[in-house]
Design a protein around this motif. Sequence first.
Motif, PDB file in Angstrom:
ATOM      1  N   UNK A  61       0.744  -1.198  -0.026  1.00 35.93           N
ATOM      2  CA  UNK A  61      -0.033  -0.007   0.168  1.00 35.93           C
ATOM      3  C   UNK A  61       0.963   1.171   0.057  1.00 35.93           C
ATOM      4  N   UNK A  62       1.933   1.425   0.858  1.00 35.59           N
ATOM      5  CA  UNK A  62       2.668   2.582   0.762  1.00 35.59           C
ATOM      6  C   UNK A  62       3.557   2.585  -0.684  1.00 35.59           C
ATOM      7  N   UNK A  63       3.865   1.496  -1.328  1.00 36.69           N
ATOM      8  CA  UNK A  63       4.463   1.918  -2.492  1.00 36.69           C
ATOM      9  C   UNK A  63       3.552   2.283  -3.477  1.00 36.69           C
ATOM     10  N   UNK A  64       2.173   1.885  -3.412  1.00 37.51           N
ATOM     11  CA  UNK A  64       1.240   2.421  -4.269  1.00 37.51           C
ATOM     12  C   UNK A  64       0.882   3.916  -3.931  1.00 37.51           C
ATOM     13  N   UNK A  65       0.840   4.111  -2.850  1.00 41.40           N
ATOM     14  CA  UNK A  65       0.610   5.640  -2.260  1.00 41.40           C
ATOM     15  C   UNK A  65       1.844   6.423  -2.818  1.00 41.40           C
ATOM     16  N   UNK A  66       3.012   6.053  -2.684  1.00 45.00           N
ATOM     17  CA  UNK A  66       4.069   6.991  -3.287  1.00 45.00           C
ATOM     18  C   UNK A  66       4.197   7.000  -4.623  1.00 45.00           C
ATOM     19  N   UNK A  67       3.571   5.988  -5.533  1.00 42.07           N
ATOM     20  CA  UNK A  67       3.538   6.084  -7.005  1.00 42.07           C
ATOM     21  C   UNK A  67       2.481   7.122  -7.030  1.00 42.07           C
ATOM     22  N   UNK A  68       1.416   6.935  -6.504  1.00 43.37           N
ATOM     23  CA  UNK A  68       0.177   7.993  -6.867  1.00 43.37           C
ATOM     24  C   UNK A  68       0.578   9.357  -6.646  1.00 43.37           C
ATOM     25  N   UNK A  69       1.241   9.573  -5.311  1.00 39.66           N
ATOM     26  CA  UNK A  69       1.469  11.107  -5.123  1.00 39.66           C
ATOM     27  C   UNK A  69       2.581  11.462  -6.062  1.00 39.66           C
ATOM     28  N   UNK A  70       3.624  10.529  -6.794  1.00 43.46           N
ATOM     29  CA  UNK A  70       4.528  11.199  -7.584  1.00 43.46           C
ATOM     30  C   UNK A  70       3.826  11.423  -8.854  1.00 43.46           C
ATOM     31  N   UNK A  71       2.886  10.713  -9.239  1.00 39.52           N
ATOM     32  CA  UNK A  71       2.082  11.057 -10.342  1.00 39.52           C
ATOM     33  C   UNK A  71       1.559  12.438 -10.254  1.00 39.52           C
ATOM     34  N   UNK A  72       0.781  12.658  -9.058  1.00 38.50           N
ATOM     35  CA  UNK A  72      -0.101  13.706  -8.705  1.00 38.50           C
ATOM     36  C   UNK A  72       0.839  15.013  -8.796  1.00 38.50           C
ATOM     37  N   UNK A  73       2.217  14.877  -8.243  1.00 44.35           N
ATOM     38  CA  UNK A  73       3.164  15.947  -8.005  1.00 44.35           C
ATOM     39  C   UNK A  73       3.420  16.454  -9.630  1.00 44.35           C
ATOM     40  N   UNK A  83       9.962  16.726 -11.784  1.00 46.65           N
ATOM     41  CA  UNK A  83       9.436  16.040 -11.150  1.00 46.65           C
ATOM     42  C   UNK A  83       9.110  14.491 -11.343  1.00 46.65           C
ATOM     43  N   UNK A  84       9.623  14.274 -12.838  1.00 42.61           N
ATOM     44  CA  UNK A  84       9.888  12.678 -13.291  1.00 42.61           C
ATOM     45  C   UNK A  84      10.743  11.811 -12.295  1.00 42.61           C
ATOM     46  N   UNK A  85      11.759  12.569 -11.520  1.00 44.60           N
ATOM     47  CA  UNK A  85      12.291  11.799 -10.543  1.00 44.60           C
ATOM     48  C   UNK A  85      11.544  11.828  -9.186  1.00 44.60           C
ATOM     49  N   UNK A  86      11.171  10.871  -8.676  1.00 43.28           N
ATOM     50  CA  UNK A  86      10.383  10.949  -7.304  1.00 43.28           C
ATOM     51  C   UNK A  86      11.141  11.866  -6.431  1.00 43.28           C
ATOM     52  N   UNK A  87      10.520  12.558  -5.592  1.00 45.53           N
ATOM     53  CA  UNK A  87      10.600  13.313  -4.492  1.00 45.53           C
ATOM     54  C   UNK A  87      11.704  14.458  -4.844  1.00 45.53           C
ATOM     55  N   UNK A  88      12.325  14.390  -5.973  1.00 44.77           N
ATOM     56  CA  UNK A  88      13.497  15.300  -6.105  1.00 44.77           C
ATOM     57  C   UNK A  88      12.645  16.546  -6.940  1.00 44.77           C
ATOM     58  N   UNK A  89      11.695  16.321  -7.747  1.00 45.15           N
ATOM     59  CA  UNK A  89      11.034  17.071  -8.367  1.00 45.15           C
ATOM     60  C   UNK A  89      10.039  18.179  -7.567  1.00 45.15           C
ATOM     61  N   UNK A  90       9.612  17.623  -6.427  1.00 52.84           N
ATOM     62  CA  UNK A  90       8.946  18.291  -5.650  1.00 52.84           C
ATOM     63  C   UNK A  90       9.862  19.540  -5.080  1.00 52.84           C
ATOM     64  N   UNK A  91      11.080  19.374  -4.664  1.00 48.63           N
ATOM     65  CA  UNK A  91      11.889  20.447  -4.183  1.00 48.63           C
ATOM     66  C   UNK A  91      11.995  21.324  -5.594  1.00 48.63           C
ATOM     67  N   UNK A  92      12.128  20.805  -6.624  1.00 47.40           N
ATOM     68  CA  UNK A  92      12.312  21.893  -7.852  1.00 47.40           C
ATOM     69  C   UNK A  92      11.053  22.681  -8.143  1.00 47.40           C
ATOM     70  N   UNK A  93       9.959  22.321  -7.474  1.00 44.76           N
ATOM     71  CA  UNK A  93       8.676  23.076  -7.798  1.00 44.76           C
ATOM     72  C   UNK A  93       8.740  24.119  -6.657  1.00 44.76           C
ATOM     73  N   UNK A  94       9.319  23.945  -5.429  1.00 42.12           N
ATOM     74  CA  UNK A  94       9.347  24.983  -4.557  1.00 42.12           C
ATOM     75  C   UNK A  94      10.348  25.778  -4.842  1.00 42.12           C
ATOM     76  N   UNK A  95      11.668  25.485  -5.542  1.00 46.82           N
ATOM     77  CA  UNK A  95      12.734  26.437  -5.858  1.00 46.82           C
ATOM     78  C   UNK A  95      12.170  27.190  -6.968  1.00 46.82           C
ATOM     79  N   UNK A  96      11.268  27.336  -7.765  1.00 51.33           N
ATOM     80  CA  UNK A  96      10.792  27.988  -8.847  1.00 51.33           C
ATOM     81  C   UNK A  96      10.220  29.245  -8.414  1.00 51.33           C
TER      82      UNK A  96
END
Length: 133
Positions: free
Chosen positions: A94-106, A120-133
């Motif tokens: 479930x946690x892996x599916x949750x992680x995949x779902x939120x990566x797609x969402x980001x 954001x195609x790189x999981x977790x790294x892309x989220x920080x790139x959003x915040x830097x923009x």
Amino acid sequence: FYPLSFLLSNFILKRKLTTLDFILVGLSFFFGAFALYPSYFKAYERKEWTTSIKPTFGVWIGLGLTLMFMVYGMMLGETQTFTDAFVNDALIHIMTLDFIALTILSILIAREHTRFWKWTLIPLVGWWAILLD
């Protein structure tokens, strides 16, 4: 991680949060990231701020720690152990599916808000790139 990053990103994007948004964030700690989906796909009203606050230093630290943990996991992690846990343990599944779902969402959110959405195609790294923009 994702519920807290949801609140942080809404703060940086200057979105007004409703009571429903906070309820969904609370539920996401119990039901996973799937509870955040309704909040992401509704229209938001922007806040008007007199100053621009952007926690750049904190974002760079978060990006560095994320990269460090990713390298650690790839170098010392065992694929077979994860595969066995994924098949046999419901929590890991479930946690892996949750992680995949939120990566797609980001990825979907980033396409709307930043020119660096391809990160954001790189999981977790892309989220920080959003915040830097």
